[in-house]
Design an enzyme around this catalytic site. Sequence first.
Site, PDB file in Angstrom:
ATOM      1  N   HIS A 253     -22.918  -5.071   0.943  1.00 20.95           N
ATOM      2  CA  HIS A 253     -23.465  -6.315  -0.019  1.00 20.95           C
ATOM      3  C   HIS A 253     -22.929  -6.178  -1.252  1.00 20.95           C
ATOM      4  CE1 HIS A 253     -26.887  -8.567  -1.802  1.00 20.95           C
ATOM      5  NE2 HIS A 253     -25.893  -9.106  -1.514  1.00 20.95           N
TER       6      HIS A 253
ATOM      7  N   HIS B  19     -26.332   4.448   7.766  1.00 23.43           N
ATOM      8  CA  HIS B  19     -25.965   3.201   8.149  1.00 23.43           C
ATOM      9  C   HIS B  19     -26.531   2.075   7.239  1.00 23.43           C
ATOM     10  CE1 HIS B  19     -24.736   0.148  11.294  1.00 23.43           C
ATOM     11  NE2 HIS B  19     -26.254  -0.261  10.947  1.00 23.43           N
ATOM     12  N   GLU B  20     -27.794   2.075   6.940  1.00 19.64           N
ATOM     13  CA  GLU B  20     -28.548   1.130   6.225  1.00 19.64           C
ATOM     14  C   GLU B  20     -27.946   1.075   4.762  1.00 19.64           C
ATOM     15  OE1 GLU B  20     -30.079  -1.271   7.614  1.00 19.64           O
ATOM     16  OE2 GLU B  20     -30.172  -0.082   9.680  1.00 19.64           O
TER      17      GLU B  20
ATOM     18  N   HIS C  28     -24.812  -1.020   4.773  1.00 23.06           N
ATOM     19  CA  HIS C  28     -24.947  -2.348   4.534  1.00 23.06           C
ATOM     20  C   HIS C  28     -25.085  -2.718   2.957  1.00 23.06           C
ATOM     21  CE1 HIS C  28     -24.888  -3.561   8.626  1.00 23.06           C
ATOM     22  NE2 HIS C  28     -26.046  -2.879   9.078  1.00 23.06           N
TER      23      HIS C  28
END
Length: 226
Positions: free
Chosen positions: A107, A99-100, A103
């Site tokens: 970006h 999940h991270e 991100h």
Amino acid sequence: MFYFDSSIIILIPALLVAIWAQYKVSSTFNKYSRYGSHNGYTGAQVARMLLDGSGLYDVPVELIPGKLSDHYDPSKRVMRLSQDVYYGNSVASIGVAAHETGHAIQHKNGYVPLIIRNSIVPVVNFGSNASWILLLAGFILGIRGLVNLGIILFTSVVLFQIITLPVELNASKRALRMLEGKNILYSGELSGARSVLSAAAMTYVAAILTSIANLLRLIYISRDRN
């Protein structure tokens, strides 16, 4: 104090949802932390593999204290994972690490909701602190202008919470797609990771409801005092 009047009832449903959401994410993470993945990868290894696979070789994966304190820092372009996730090889740990990574990929790709969210962070940080000072001063001194300014600043917090939800949902969608596509988790394991990420998403829904309830309450108090 205006904060403890009868209008507190507006907050109760949202607070109950928030309590339930926190319990749900904690219990679900703990449940699937007991299920080791078939491949045996740790969260840190999965994060590194997925980052490298997306061309993000220069994004480091660091260890950070705390439980479920995992996050990607876009300002420093670094991923930070809690000890349970960093060293853990469970379905839950891998789901959070992926999940991270989602991100970080957002970006890199210039995902618009993430750009909007990041751009308003300074305003939100200021507004979340200054709004309550202005509201308290406005109510005590009877200066409606201060109250209105406080409500406007607090509205930025509500908008931030609303924008955050699609960012988080998209990161989870990316995570599950990568975990399946690269055979890091298999069908039964994917269901567990999906449950963990769905429970986490509920905390963001609860944050939105709490912020909106606070905003409605402030507007109600402002009009009542007026």
